[in-house]
Motif scaffolding. Structure first.
Motif, PDB file in Angstrom:
ATOM      1  N   VAL A  23      72.532  41.691  53.627  1.00  0.00           N
ATOM      2  CA  VAL A  23      72.026  40.338  53.449  1.00  0.00           C
ATOM      3  C   VAL A  23      70.532  40.333  53.209  1.00  0.00           C
ATOM      4  O   VAL A  23      70.036  39.675  52.322  1.00  0.00           O
ATOM      5  CB  VAL A  23      72.374  39.445  54.666  1.00  0.00           C
ATOM      6  N   GLY A  24      69.773  41.040  54.025  1.00  0.00           N
ATOM      7  CA  GLY A  24      68.330  40.981  53.903  1.00  0.00           C
ATOM      8  C   GLY A  24      67.679  42.328  54.096  1.00  0.00           C
ATOM      9  O   GLY A  24      68.297  43.271  54.582  1.00  0.00           O
ATOM     10  N   LYS A  25      66.455  42.395  53.699  1.00  0.00           N
ATOM     11  CA  LYS A  25      65.677  43.622  53.816  1.00  0.00           C
ATOM     12  C   LYS A  25      64.715  43.499  54.987  1.00  0.00           C
ATOM     13  O   LYS A  25      64.556  42.454  55.583  1.00  0.00           O
ATOM     14  CB  LYS A  25      64.918  43.875  52.513  1.00  0.00           C
ATOM     15  N   SER A  26      64.024  44.592  55.266  1.00  0.00           N
ATOM     16  CA  SER A  26      63.058  44.576  56.358  1.00  0.00           C
ATOM     17  C   SER A  26      61.639  44.619  55.807  1.00  0.00           C
ATOM     18  O   SER A  26      61.387  45.135  54.722  1.00  0.00           O
ATOM     19  CB  SER A  26      63.282  45.758  57.295  1.00  0.00           C
ATOM     20  N   VAL A  27      60.734  44.045  56.586  1.00  0.00           N
ATOM     21  CA  VAL A  27      59.313  44.095  56.289  1.00  0.00           C
ATOM     22  C   VAL A  27      58.639  44.644  57.539  1.00  0.00           C
ATOM     23  O   VAL A  27      58.706  44.038  58.608  1.00  0.00           O
ATOM     24  CB  VAL A  27      58.749  42.699  55.952  1.00  0.00           C
ATOM     25  N   THR A  28      58.023  45.810  57.405  1.00  0.00           N
ATOM     26  CA  THR A  28      57.336  46.447  58.526  1.00  0.00           C
ATOM     27  C   THR A  28      55.837  46.264  58.340  1.00  0.00           C
ATOM     28  O   THR A  28      55.302  46.499  57.256  1.00  0.00           O
ATOM     29  CB  THR A  28      57.690  47.940  58.612  1.00  0.00           C
ATOM     30  N   VAL A  29      55.182  45.831  59.413  1.00  0.00           N
ATOM     31  CA  VAL A  29      53.747  45.561  59.383  1.00  0.00           C
ATOM     32  C   VAL A  29      53.052  46.478  60.373  1.00  0.00           C
ATOM     33  O   VAL A  29      53.483  46.606  61.521  1.00  0.00           O
ATOM     34  CB  VAL A  29      53.459  44.095  59.770  1.00  0.00           C
ATOM     35  N   THR A  30      51.976  47.114  59.921  1.00  0.00           N
ATOM     36  CA  THR A  30      51.131  47.890  60.818  1.00  0.00           C
ATOM     37  C   THR A  30      49.719  47.317  60.762  1.00  0.00           C
ATOM     38  O   THR A  30      49.274  46.827  59.724  1.00  0.00           O
ATOM     39  CB  THR A  30      51.070  49.387  60.441  1.00  0.00           C
ATOM     40  N   ILE A  31      49.051  47.373  61.903  1.00  0.00           N
ATOM     41  CA  ILE A  31      47.631  47.032  61.983  1.00  0.00           C
ATOM     42  C   ILE A  31      46.998  48.145  62.804  1.00  0.00           C
ATOM     43  O   ILE A  31      47.395  48.386  63.945  1.00  0.00           O
ATOM     44  CB  ILE A  31      47.393  45.661  62.636  1.00  0.00           C
ATOM     45  N   LYS A 127      56.437  39.957  47.497  1.00  0.00           N
ATOM     46  CA  LYS A 127      57.825  39.699  47.099  1.00  0.00           C
ATOM     47  C   LYS A 127      58.773  40.646  47.827  1.00  0.00           C
ATOM     48  O   LYS A 127      58.541  41.850  47.862  1.00  0.00           O
ATOM     49  CB  LYS A 127      57.963  39.858  45.595  1.00  0.00           C
ATOM     50  N   VAL A 128      59.831  40.087  48.375  1.00  0.00           N
ATOM     51  CA  VAL A 128      60.918  40.867  48.957  1.00  0.00           C
ATOM     52  C   VAL A 128      62.053  40.841  47.945  1.00  0.00           C
ATOM     53  O   VAL A 128      62.478  39.772  47.519  1.00  0.00           O
ATOM     54  CB  VAL A 128      61.384  40.282  50.311  1.00  0.00           C
ATOM     55  N   SER A 129      62.501  42.022  47.539  1.00  0.00           N
ATOM     56  CA  SER A 129      63.618  42.080  46.591  1.00  0.00           C
ATOM     57  C   SER A 129      64.678  43.034  47.111  1.00  0.00           C
ATOM     58  O   SER A 129      65.376  42.719  48.054  1.00  0.00           O
ATOM     59  CB  SER A 129      63.118  42.445  45.191  1.00  0.00           C
ATOM     60  N   THR A 130      64.759  44.219  46.546  1.00  0.00           N
ATOM     61  CA  THR A 130      65.851  45.124  46.908  1.00  0.00           C
ATOM     62  C   THR A 130      65.448  46.233  47.867  1.00  0.00           C
ATOM     63  O   THR A 130      66.304  46.918  48.393  1.00  0.00           O
ATOM     64  CB  THR A 130      66.442  45.763  45.643  1.00  0.00           C
ATOM     65  N   GLU A 131      64.170  46.434  48.076  1.00  0.00           N
ATOM     66  CA  GLU A 131      63.711  47.539  48.918  1.00  0.00           C
ATOM     67  C   GLU A 131      63.032  47.021  50.185  1.00  0.00           C
ATOM     68  O   GLU A 131      62.464  45.928  50.193  1.00  0.00           O
ATOM     69  CB  GLU A 131      62.699  48.405  48.143  1.00  0.00           C
ATOM     70  N   ALA A 132      63.051  47.827  51.225  1.00  0.00           N
ATOM     71  CA  ALA A 132      62.285  47.525  52.428  1.00  0.00           C
ATOM     72  C   ALA A 132      60.800  47.630  52.083  1.00  0.00           C
ATOM     73  O   ALA A 132      60.408  48.387  51.196  1.00  0.00           O
ATOM     74  CB  ALA A 132      62.645  48.493  53.543  1.00  0.00           C
TER      75      ALA A 132
END
Length: 139
Positions: A23-31, A127-132
């Motif tokens: 259904v959805g992809k992931s978005v990983t954030v680092t600071i 943009k979130v599409s097909t890849e994490a």
């Protein structure tokens, strides 16, 4: 009969799990540039409809360790998003301002735009599409 019924239930559940992962992809954030470990970092995932207007689609509150954090937003459907990040040093769950209106706490945005004035969605969007996706935000 019981075996057939059990097989059908297991197959249905496994297909549901597979579909959920697609259904959805992931978005990983680092600071990696947080000036101290006091307080927490609040991250909000926004669309143009929620950015600087309402509550984030997803929010994470992360403890800081050695001036760094990492957070992952999951099950993100394709589209355009932006992330707002705040170093909430006093743990009051909001941005604090000085009397002249300038932020007292560090903050950052996806894409790390250097702008004067309020954050703008178009500068921070991705943009979130097909890849994490992996993003690094700088305070």
């Amino acid at each position: 009969m019981k075996t057939s019924l059990l097989f059908i239930i297991c197959l249905t559940l496994s297909l549901g799990v597979y579909a959920q992962n697609e259904v959805g992809k992931s978005v990983t954030v680092t600071i990696n540039t947080i000036k101290n470990d006091t307080g927490k970092v609040i991250l909000g995932l926004h669309t143009t409809d929620t950015f600087m207007k309402t509550k984030a689609l997803q929010t994470q509150i992360i403890e800081i360790k050695d001036g760094k954090i990492e957070a992952t937003f999951s099950n993100i459907i394709p589209g355009e998003y932006a992330i707002l990040a705040l170093h909430d040093e006093n743990n009051n769950k909001k941005m604090d301002f000085s009397p002249n209106g300038m932020p007292k706490e560090d903050y950052g945005l996806s894409n790390n735009p250097m702008s004067f004035g309020p954050p703008q969605f178009n500068e921070a969007k991705f943009k979130v599409s097909t890849e994490a996706i992996t993003l690094n935000i700088i305070f």
